[in-house]
Design an enzyme around this catalytic site. Structure first.
Site, PDB file in Angstrom:
ATOM      1  N   LYS A  82       0.545  -1.136   0.348  1.00 38.45           N
ATOM      2  CA  LYS A  82       0.156  -0.200  -0.270  1.00 38.45           C
ATOM      3  C   LYS A  82       0.912   1.465  -0.165  1.00 38.45           C
ATOM      4  O   LYS A  82       0.784   1.848  -0.201  1.00 38.45           O
ATOM      5  CB  LYS A  82      -0.664  -0.116   1.159  1.00 38.45           C
ATOM      6  CG  LYS A  82      -2.193  -0.833   0.927  1.00 38.45           C
ATOM      7  CD  LYS A  82      -3.192  -0.761   2.107  1.00 38.45           C
ATOM      8  CE  LYS A  82      -4.073  -2.175   2.126  1.00 38.45           C
ATOM      9  NZ  LYS A  82      -5.263  -2.241   3.124  1.00 38.45           N
ATOM     10  N   GLY A 146      -2.628   0.528  13.897  1.00 39.86           N
ATOM     11  CA  GLY A 146      -2.248  -0.356  12.649  1.00 39.86           C
ATOM     12  C   GLY A 146      -2.980  -0.361  10.969  1.00 39.86           C
ATOM     13  O   GLY A 146      -3.073   1.127  10.867  1.00 39.86           O
ATOM     14  N   ARG A 169      -1.529  -1.813  21.312  1.00 35.92           N
ATOM     15  CA  ARG A 169      -0.513  -2.320  21.803  1.00 35.92           C
ATOM     16  C   ARG A 169       0.731  -1.422  21.993  1.00 35.92           C
ATOM     17  O   ARG A 169       0.929  -0.832  22.849  1.00 35.92           O
ATOM     18  CB  ARG A 169       0.068  -3.588  21.504  1.00 35.92           C
ATOM     19  CG  ARG A 169       1.336  -3.931  22.215  1.00 35.92           C
ATOM     20  CD  ARG A 169       0.928  -5.755  21.954  1.00 35.92           C
ATOM     21  NE  ARG A 169       1.423  -5.730  19.730  1.00 35.92           N
ATOM     22  CZ  ARG A 169       1.384  -6.921  18.955  1.00 35.92           C
ATOM     23  NH1 ARG A 169       1.910  -7.945  19.572  1.00 35.92           N
ATOM     24  NH2 ARG A 169       2.176  -6.716  18.338  1.00 35.92           N
TER      25      ARG A 169
HETATM   26  P1  NAP Z   1      -1.441  -4.622  11.242  1.00 30.51           P
HETATM   27  O1  NAP Z   1      -1.121  -2.903  10.126  1.00 30.51           O
HETATM   28  O2  NAP Z   1      -0.563  -5.401  10.789  1.00 30.51           O
HETATM   29  O3  NAP Z   1      -1.648  -3.873  12.495  1.00 30.51           O
HETATM   30  C1  NAP Z   1      -2.382  -4.604  13.334  1.00 30.51           C
HETATM   31  C2  NAP Z   1      -2.415  -4.476  14.696  1.00 30.51           C
HETATM   32  O4  NAP Z   1      -3.002  -5.523  15.452  1.00 30.51           O
HETATM   33  C3  NAP Z   1      -2.027  -3.017  15.392  1.00 30.51           C
HETATM   34  O5  NAP Z   1      -2.367  -2.567  15.932  1.00 30.51           O
HETATM   35  C4  NAP Z   1      -1.418  -4.124  16.122  1.00 30.51           C
HETATM   36  O6  NAP Z   1      -0.556  -3.728  17.494  1.00 30.51           O
HETATM   37  C5  NAP Z   1      -2.555  -5.290  17.099  1.00 30.51           C
HETATM   38  N1  NAP Z   1      -1.756  -7.050  17.363  1.00 30.51           N
HETATM   39  C6  NAP Z   1      -1.377  -7.338  16.692  1.00 30.51           C
HETATM   40  N2  NAP Z   1      -0.855  -8.403  17.611  1.00 30.51           N
HETATM   41  C7  NAP Z   1      -0.896  -7.932  18.188  1.00 30.51           C
HETATM   42  C8  NAP Z   1      -1.334  -8.795  20.352  1.00 30.51           C
HETATM   43  N3  NAP Z   1      -0.590  -9.778  19.789  1.00 30.51           N
HETATM   44  N4  NAP Z   1      -2.280  -8.073  21.426  1.00 30.51           N
HETATM   45  C9  NAP Z   1      -2.525  -7.076  20.734  1.00 30.51           C
HETATM   46  N5  NAP Z   1      -2.384  -6.339  19.958  1.00 30.51           N
HETATM   47  C10 NAP Z   1      -1.960  -6.987  18.389  1.00 30.51           C
HETATM   48  O7  NAP Z   1      -3.084  -5.491  10.212  1.00 30.51           O
HETATM   49  P2  NAP Z   1      -3.941  -4.412   9.270  1.00 30.51           P
HETATM   50  O8  NAP Z   1      -3.693  -4.987   7.962  1.00 30.51           O
HETATM   51  O9  NAP Z   1      -4.265  -3.432  10.102  1.00 30.51           O
HETATM   52  O10 NAP Z   1      -5.974  -5.534   9.763  1.00 30.51           O
HETATM   53  C11 NAP Z   1      -5.590  -5.721  11.320  1.00 30.51           C
HETATM   54  C12 NAP Z   1      -7.295  -6.360  11.466  1.00 30.51           C
HETATM   55  O11 NAP Z   1      -7.817  -5.594  10.340  1.00 30.51           O
HETATM   56  C13 NAP Z   1      -6.904  -8.168  10.502  1.00 30.51           C
HETATM   57  O12 NAP Z   1      -7.839  -8.423  10.945  1.00 30.51           O
HETATM   58  C14 NAP Z   1      -7.186  -7.408   9.409  1.00 30.51           C
HETATM   59  O13 NAP Z   1      -7.857  -9.002   8.854  1.00 30.51           O
HETATM   60  C15 NAP Z   1      -8.361  -6.523   9.298  1.00 30.51           C
HETATM   61  N6  NAP Z   1      -9.023  -6.532   8.753  1.00 30.51           N
HETATM   62  C16 NAP Z   1      -9.490  -6.343   7.399  1.00 30.51           C
HETATM   63  C17 NAP Z   1     -10.541  -5.235   6.192  1.00 30.51           C
HETATM   64  C18 NAP Z   1     -12.070  -5.142   5.491  1.00 30.51           C
HETATM   65  O14 NAP Z   1     -12.101  -5.354   4.444  1.00 30.51           O
HETATM   66  N7  NAP Z   1     -12.712  -6.203   6.487  1.00 30.51           N
HETATM   67  C19 NAP Z   1      -9.241  -4.354   5.829  1.00 30.51           C
HETATM   68  C20 NAP Z   1      -8.089  -4.402   6.465  1.00 30.51           C
HETATM   69  C21 NAP Z   1      -7.647  -5.254   7.762  1.00 30.51           C
HETATM   70  P3  NAP Z   1       0.891  -2.600  16.968  1.00 30.51           P
HETATM   71  O15 NAP Z   1       0.473  -1.696  17.042  1.00 30.51           O
HETATM   72  O16 NAP Z   1       1.008  -2.270  18.491  1.00 30.51           O
HETATM   73  O17 NAP Z   1       1.688  -4.016  16.666  1.00 30.51           O
END
Ligand code: NAP
Length: 292
Positions: A82, A146, A169
């Site tokens: 992205k 995230g 976190r």
């Molecule tokens: P990302 O950039 O990797 O962000 C992950 C987030 O989860 C960060 O805030 C991270 O915190 C937190 N996290 C990960 N492991 C953790 C743990 N063990 N304890 C506490 N916090 C934790 O991923 P993303 O792309 O934003 O995606 C995040 C979620 O949204 C995923 O489940 C994805 O499937 C979903 N999503 C859905 C859509 C949709 O269209 N429905 C679109 C995009 C994403 P830190 O910053 O501290 O690492």
């Protein structure tokens, strides 16, 4: 037709006839975008094919150049491209500039246009699934630091929620985000860590809880929120759509709260991309059914 194509396939004209749209990422085989976009294209009798293309990091510029040469309308972009995609664009929407990432690319008049539809897609999903209007509301966003979380937080501030609790976190990430959003005068942002006690204290005053962490995708993940603080008056949206009901959503539903999963966000962000490329409104129920 192959499940996943490569940049070599694009270069060597080994894509199906009429391929004008794609989703790029690495990995990309899990993406549900082709099903939903192809269903919408077929329903509107638009004779185009939408495919998955695996692109290695560092190769996005080349992929875009080849797509332009082959007459593509555009593409969706997913992890990890992205940022790299945004850097190749000639023109960006304001939200894309603010976020620093693009998930929708439109090739037009020799230029590359970048947009970010995750935030607007989420707002449409909240309205459709939970009858929820963002303006004037109090929202807790889990995982605000995230990629998805930042897009959602930015959109909630643009749409004028009154109180926005940004939890993560790594709390430093949301302190920066909170400062970045400070110019949205209708919204007061608070950055909080993800400790249960901090989340439970603010829980009573909330209208909506959104999970944008990845916690809940795996069966043994701990919940992203203290489950005993979930109340009937809350609305709970989980950006995760696989599994279709996370532990957070299950417990919230059992407490009598209104709940919805991230499938509607996925569909609406896709529908907004589709409108950008084709200037037509796709059938979002059909897109959702195609994924299910
Ligand atoms: P990302 O950039 O990797 O962000 C992950 C987030 O989860 C960060 O805030 C991270 O915190 C937190 N996290 C990960 N492991 C953790 C743990 N063990 N304890 C506490 N916090 C934790 O991923 P993303 O792309 O934003 O995606 C995040 C979620 O949204 C995923 O489940 C994805 O499937 C979903 N999503 C859905 C859509 C949709 O269209 N429905 C679109 C995009 C994403 P830190 O910053 O501290 O690492």
């Amino acid at each position: 037709m192959k499940h996943v194509y490569t940049v070599d396939d694009l270069r060597n004209d080994e894509l199906p006839a009429n391929t004008k749209l794609a989703v790029i990422g690495n990995p990309i085989s899990h993406s549900a975008s082709p099903q939903m976009h192809q269903a919408a294209l077929d329903a509107l009798k638009i004779e185009m094919t939408y495919v998955r293309i695996q692109v290695e990091p560092g190769n996005v510029a080349e992929a875009f150049q080849l797509m332009q040469e082959k007459g593509f309308l555009g593409c969706n972009v997913t992890i990890p491209h992205k940022l790299e995609a945004m850097q190749q664009c000639d023109e960006l929407t304001d939200s894309t500039k603010a976020l620093g990432v693009a998930n929708t690319i439109h090739f037009k008049d020799g230029k590359i246009y970048g947009d970010s539809t995750d935030g607007p897609g989420l707002v449409k999903a909240l309205h459709e699934e939970l009858g929820f209007n963002v303006r004037g509301s109090r929202i807790l966003l889990l995982g605000a630091g995230g990629g998805a979380g930042k897009a959602i937080a930015t959109q909630l501030a643009v749409d004028g929620c009154s109180e926005l609790y940004l939890s993560n976190r790594t709390v430093e990430k949301v302190e920066q985000l909170s400062a970045d959003l400070a110019h949205h005068e209708a919204t007061t942002c608070y950055s909080i860590n993800n400790a249960d006690i901090a989340l439970a204290i603010i829980a009573d005053d909330l209208d909506l809880i959104i999970n944008a962490t990845s916690l809940g995708m795996k069966p043994d993940d701990r919940p992203p929120y203290p489950l005993d603080a979930l109340k009937q008056k809350h609305k709970v949206y989980d950006a995760i759509y696989n599994p279709s009901e996370t532990v957070l959503l299950k417990v919230a539903r059992e407490a009598g709260a209104a709940t919805a999963n991230g499938l509607s966000m996925l569909v609406h962000q896709g529908a907004l991309s589709f409108e950008t490329w084709t200037a037509q409104t796709p059938d979002t129920q059909l897109m959702k059914a195609a994924i299910l």
